[in-house]
Scaffold this active site. Structure first.
Site, PDB file in Angstrom:
ATOM      1  N   GLU A 111      -4.646   3.602  -8.227  1.00 14.40           N
ATOM      2  CA  GLU A 111      -5.865   4.244  -7.713  1.00 14.40           C
ATOM      3  C   GLU A 111      -5.984   5.614  -8.380  1.00 14.40           C
ATOM      4  O   GLU A 111      -5.072   6.444  -8.294  1.00 14.40           O
ATOM      5  CB  GLU A 111      -5.812   4.380  -6.181  1.00 14.40           C
ATOM      6  CG  GLU A 111      -7.108   4.985  -5.644  1.00 14.40           C
ATOM      7  CD  GLU A 111      -7.133   5.144  -4.118  1.00 14.40           C
ATOM      8  OE1 GLU A 111      -6.309   4.519  -3.425  1.00 14.40           O
ATOM      9  OE2 GLU A 111      -7.993   5.918  -3.652  1.00 14.40           O
ATOM     10  N   HIS A 168      -0.555  10.692  -2.456  1.00 13.69           N
ATOM     11  CA  HIS A 168      -1.863  10.301  -1.924  1.00 13.69           C
ATOM     12  C   HIS A 168      -2.810  11.476  -1.683  1.00 13.69           C
ATOM     13  O   HIS A 168      -3.928  11.501  -2.173  1.00 13.69           O
ATOM     14  CB  HIS A 168      -1.702   9.510  -0.618  1.00 13.69           C
ATOM     15  CG  HIS A 168      -3.015   9.158  -0.002  1.00 13.69           C
ATOM     16  ND1 HIS A 168      -3.651   9.964   0.920  1.00 13.69           N
ATOM     17  CD2 HIS A 168      -3.840   8.117  -0.220  1.00 13.69           C
ATOM     18  CE1 HIS A 168      -4.808   9.417   1.251  1.00 13.69           C
ATOM     19  NE2 HIS A 168      -4.946   8.294   0.574  1.00 13.69           N
ATOM     20  N   HIS A 213       0.828  -1.204   0.000  1.00 13.17           N
ATOM     21  CA  HIS A 213       0.000   0.000   0.000  1.00 13.17           C
ATOM     22  C   HIS A 213       0.865   1.257   0.000  1.00 13.17           C
ATOM     23  O   HIS A 213       1.579   1.513   0.967  1.00 13.17           O
ATOM     24  CB  HIS A 213      -0.887  -0.048   1.252  1.00 13.17           C
ATOM     25  CG  HIS A 213      -1.770   1.125   1.443  1.00 13.17           C
ATOM     26  ND1 HIS A 213      -1.650   1.968   2.521  1.00 13.17           N
ATOM     27  CD2 HIS A 213      -2.791   1.600   0.703  1.00 13.17           C
ATOM     28  CE1 HIS A 213      -2.583   2.901   2.450  1.00 13.17           C
ATOM     29  NE2 HIS A 213      -3.291   2.708   1.350  1.00 13.17           N
ATOM     30  N   ASP A 230      -1.174   6.022  -5.742  1.00 11.31           N
ATOM     31  CA  ASP A 230      -2.243   7.019  -5.887  1.00 11.31           C
ATOM     32  C   ASP A 230      -1.871   8.000  -6.987  1.00 11.31           C
ATOM     33  O   ASP A 230      -0.893   8.742  -6.846  1.00 11.31           O
ATOM     34  CB  ASP A 230      -2.433   7.760  -4.558  1.00 11.31           C
ATOM     35  CG  ASP A 230      -2.794   6.806  -3.437  1.00 11.31           C
ATOM     36  OD1 ASP A 230      -3.895   6.263  -3.463  1.00 11.31           O
ATOM     37  OD2 ASP A 230      -1.943   6.587  -2.543  1.00 11.31           O
TER      38      ASP A 230
HETATM   39  O1  G3P Z   1      -6.547   0.969  -2.327  1.00 12.01           O
HETATM   40  C1  G3P Z   1      -6.608   0.865  -0.951  1.00 12.01           C
HETATM   41  C2  G3P Z   1      -6.368   2.219  -0.338  1.00 12.01           C
HETATM   42  O2  G3P Z   1      -5.266   2.799  -0.971  1.00 12.01           O
HETATM   43  C3  G3P Z   1      -7.519   3.160  -0.434  1.00 12.01           C
HETATM   44  O3  G3P Z   1      -7.392   4.178   0.437  1.00 12.01           O
HETATM   45  O4  G3P Z   1      -6.837   6.448   1.096  1.00 12.01           O
HETATM   46  O5  G3P Z   1      -5.093   4.700   1.242  1.00 12.01           O
HETATM   47  O6  G3P Z   1      -5.797   5.559  -0.978  1.00 12.01           O
HETATM   48  P1  G3P Z   1      -6.213   5.256   0.461  1.00 12.01           P
HETATM   49 MG    MG Z   2      -4.644   4.458  -2.377  1.00 12.85          MG
END
Ligand code: G3P
Ligand code: MG
Length: 256
Positions: free
Chosen positions: A114, A55, A13, A42
């Site tokens: 993402e 992010h 992540h 992201d």
């Molecule tokens: O894809 C899982 C996660 O990345 C979604 O939440 O806010 O960490 O981008 P966030």
């Molecule tokens: Mg994410």
């Protein structure tokens, strides 16, 4: 490609973000060394419409800059330090472009992109990302996800062969997303908050041919619970811990 990775899949992540600054090349490369099967990042647009990997909508938490990412040109963003907020050892680590990430690790791993144009949901992010994926010939090595269903609908039109993961927030809002957005977007994976994941959710997804990739799982006890009930994959800041946990589980099974 996603189906060919042995399950459960360990997805780093924002890279190995427990051990290196999130969404940097250092974190992505470390994730691969720690045994991650895939990385998550992201993507969003700079002021001059370049795809950058960061992010938050603002640059403030992870750099010394002020304001929103899409108020900065790529050249300006590149001068920011996205490493020191994590540890001085990473001072000068830049915000990467998606192009750079593809060049560095695109052929080595699987990438969950993402689409994070949450502040500008109608912008050209899907088009820009699709063109980079095509240029690097990575359409079989990517999985798109977003909380913005418009971005998912658009990316499906642009790259129909790539799987889509529907991100669902925790609790009742996640239920709404699953029931309503699920009718508008044909998705291959559901990405729920891990606290919402139980055996029934997994069985239901599997009966529809969908997979469950749970975010964001950082404690060993949560990893063990999810692996035990048959989750298809987890997003974790700590791929090393997830890999070690899987090894221990498989060792204990072979003893029994
Ligand atoms: O894809 C899982 C996660 O990345 C979604 O939440 O806010 O960490 O981008 P966030
Ligand atoms: Mg994410």
């Amino acid at each position: 490609m996603l189906a060919q990775i042995p399950h459960p899949i360990i997805i780093a992540h924002r890279g190995a973000s427990a051990h290196a600054p999130e969404n940097t090349l250092a974190a992505f490369e470390l994730a691969l060394r720690q045994g991650a099967d895939a990385i998550e990042l992201d993507a969003k647009l700079s002021k001059d419409k370049q795809v950058v990997v960061i992010h938050d909508q603002s640059v403030e938490r992870t750099t010394e800059g002020k304001g929103y990412v899409n108020e900065w040109t790529l050249a300006e963003l590149r001068k920011l330090d996205a490493g020191s907020h994590f540890d001085i050892a990473f001072q000068g680590e830049p915000i990467p472009t998606l192009d750079e990430v593809f060049k560095a690790v695109g052929q080595l791993t699987f990438i969950n992109i993402e689409l994070t144009n949450y502040r500008s949901p109608y912008d050209q992010l899907p088009e820009r990302v699709a063109s980079l994926v095509r240029r690097h010939k990575l359409s079989r090595r990517v999985l798109f996800s977003s909380f913005n269903f418009l971005a998912l609908i658009r990316i499906r039109q642009l790259i129909p062969e790539a799987p889509i993961g529907l991100l669902a927030p925790a609790g009742w809002r996640g239920l709404l997303v699953r029931s309503w957005v699920g009718r508008l977007v044909n998705y291959q994976c559901l990405h729920p908050d891990f606290t919402d994941v139980n055996a029934r959710l997994i069985d239901t997804a599997h009966s529809k041919g969908q997979c469950i990739l749970a975010y964001t799982v950082n404690l060993e006890e949560d990893m063990r619970r999810l692996f035990q009930i048959g989750v298809d994959g987890i997003f974790t800041d700590d791929p090393a811990l997830a890999r070690q946990t899987l090894v221990e589980i498989s060792r204990s099974k072979s003893i029994i």
